[in-house]
Design an enzyme around this catalytic site. Sequence first.
Site, PDB file in Angstrom:
ATOM      1  N   ASN A  93       0.878  -1.178   0.000  1.00 15.66           N
ATOM      2  CA  ASN A  93       0.000   0.000   0.000  1.00 15.66           C
ATOM      3  C   ASN A  93       0.911   1.221   0.000  1.00 15.66           C
ATOM      4  OD1 ASN A  93      -1.814   2.027   0.477  1.00 15.66           O
ATOM      5  ND2 ASN A  93      -2.289   1.421   2.588  1.00 15.66           N
ATOM      6  N   LYS A 122       0.131   4.201  -0.242  1.00 15.43           N
ATOM      7  CA  LYS A 122      -0.535   5.386   0.331  1.00 15.43           C
ATOM      8  C   LYS A 122      -0.332   6.583  -0.612  1.00 15.43           C
ATOM      9  CE  LYS A 122       0.222   3.416   4.858  1.00 15.43           C
ATOM     10  NZ  LYS A 122      -0.028   3.565   6.286  1.00 15.43           N
ATOM     11  N   HIS A 177      -9.591   0.617   4.784  1.00 13.89           N
ATOM     12  CA  HIS A 177      -8.298   0.832   5.461  1.00 13.89           C
ATOM     13  C   HIS A 177      -8.523   1.762   6.659  1.00 13.89           C
ATOM     14  CE1 HIS A 177      -4.229   2.273   6.237  1.00 13.89           C
ATOM     15  NE2 HIS A 177      -3.813   1.169   5.637  1.00 13.89           N
ATOM     16  N   GLU A 215      -7.000   4.212   7.762  1.00 16.97           N
ATOM     17  CA  GLU A 215      -6.864   5.652   7.490  1.00 16.97           C
ATOM     18  C   GLU A 215      -8.136   6.196   6.848  1.00 16.97           C
ATOM     19  OE1 GLU A 215      -3.082   5.480   5.456  1.00 16.97           O
ATOM     20  OE2 GLU A 215      -2.142   4.898   7.340  1.00 16.97           O
ATOM     21  N   GLU A 275      -5.283  -5.530  10.453  1.00 13.67           N
ATOM     22  CA  GLU A 275      -4.327  -4.448  10.656  1.00 13.67           C
ATOM     23  C   GLU A 275      -4.626  -3.737  11.969  1.00 13.67           C
ATOM     24  OE1 GLU A 275      -2.421  -3.112   6.788  1.00 13.67           O
ATOM     25  OE2 GLU A 275      -4.243  -1.960   6.961  1.00 13.67           O
ATOM     26  N   GLY A 288       2.144   2.108  10.670  1.00 13.30           N
ATOM     27  CA  GLY A 288       3.018   3.264  10.527  1.00 13.30           C
ATOM     28  C   GLY A 288       3.677   3.701  11.819  1.00 13.30           C
ATOM     29  N   SER A 291       3.363  -2.295  10.299  1.00 13.91           N
ATOM     30  CA  SER A 291       4.829  -2.231  10.456  1.00 13.91           C
ATOM     31  C   SER A 291       5.514  -3.558  10.142  1.00 13.91           C
ATOM     32  CB  SER A 291       5.194  -1.730  11.858  1.00 13.91           C
ATOM     33  OG  SER A 291       4.657  -0.428  12.066  1.00 13.91           O
TER      34      SER A 291
HETATM   35  C1  PEP Z   1      -0.805  -0.057   5.924  1.00 12.71           C
HETATM   36  O1  PEP Z   1      -0.860   1.110   5.566  1.00 12.71           O
HETATM   37  O2  PEP Z   1      -1.709  -0.839   5.590  1.00 12.71           O
HETATM   38  C2  PEP Z   1       0.333  -0.486   6.743  1.00 12.71           C
HETATM   39  C3  PEP Z   1       0.319  -1.690   7.251  1.00 12.71           C
HETATM   40  O3  PEP Z   1       1.345   0.426   6.919  1.00 12.71           O
HETATM   41  P1  PEP Z   1       2.779   0.149   7.634  1.00 12.71           P
HETATM   42  O4  PEP Z   1       3.322  -1.132   7.049  1.00 12.71           O
HETATM   43  O5  PEP Z   1       3.602   1.328   7.273  1.00 12.71           O
HETATM   44  O6  PEP Z   1       2.511   0.005   9.082  1.00 12.71           O
END
Ligand code: PEP
Length: 255
Positions: free
Chosen positions: A9, A11, A95, A97, A167, A173, A212
């Site tokens: 992703n 973003k 997601h 976000e 997630e 992040g 992460s």
């Molecule tokens: C994500 O945006 O779905 C995500 C898992 O980000 P990160 O790997 O940066 O934590």
Amino acid sequence: MRTYLVAGNWKMNGSLAANAELLAGVQAGRADAAGVELLVCPPAPYLASVAAATADHDIALGAQNVSEHASGAFTGEMAAPMLREVGCAYALVGHSERRTLYGETDAQVAAKFEAAVAGGLVPVLCVGETLEQREAGNTEAVVSAQLAAVIDRVGADGFGDAVVAYEPVWAIGTGKTATPEQAQDVHAFLRASLAKVDEALAMRTRIVYGGSMKAANAGELLAQTDIDGGLIGGASLKAEAFLAIATHARDAAGA
Ligand code: PEP
């Protein structure tokens, strides 16, 4: 046997030049992750150019969002058939976000899921709890409600080949990762929840982990019984890091 999925992703990151460099790096190492499905989800303005660059390289394309509507007066939105037409096979749905920053509700996420399937896309349904919800002991209740909103709307048949991404919001992040045991517990719970609806659905649905994930923790996470891949944000922006995770998935598949 579920095929591991390693999805990036991106973003709201990238540029034509940066995307070309990143994709060239991923393509150069693609063979190291043979047998693993790779997916990239660039920002919408780059979907067509990334589609052209990935077409012959066994890398799938996904959108980061999709409208719940098929067409019409919805300024700024992207319909599933349009995304399909420019080469998308997948769309992220719900997601954290989108849920947090843009107020997407469980009901809206379910509508987007349904529209994605109707438009020929495979949804990647993101679910996960906040730190506050985890500390209050509500992780299962939260992910269960997020999943149920979709199942109640589309049923087992409408779920198709959708992917579920667990997630934990507190891990996205932040550099904090769920331990392999924490992640496995929630993945097993999600699979058991799917099994209550339909056993075959539970067996075929890929449940990937996001939060992460990086080369240093991917091996242990991907070795868990119910973790079928990763949804990767930060580490998907560097070809070497993304491929290192994909290589761990290849090893987990072969184990
Ligand atoms: C994500 O945006 O779905 C995500 C898992 O980000 P990160 O790997 O940066 O934590």
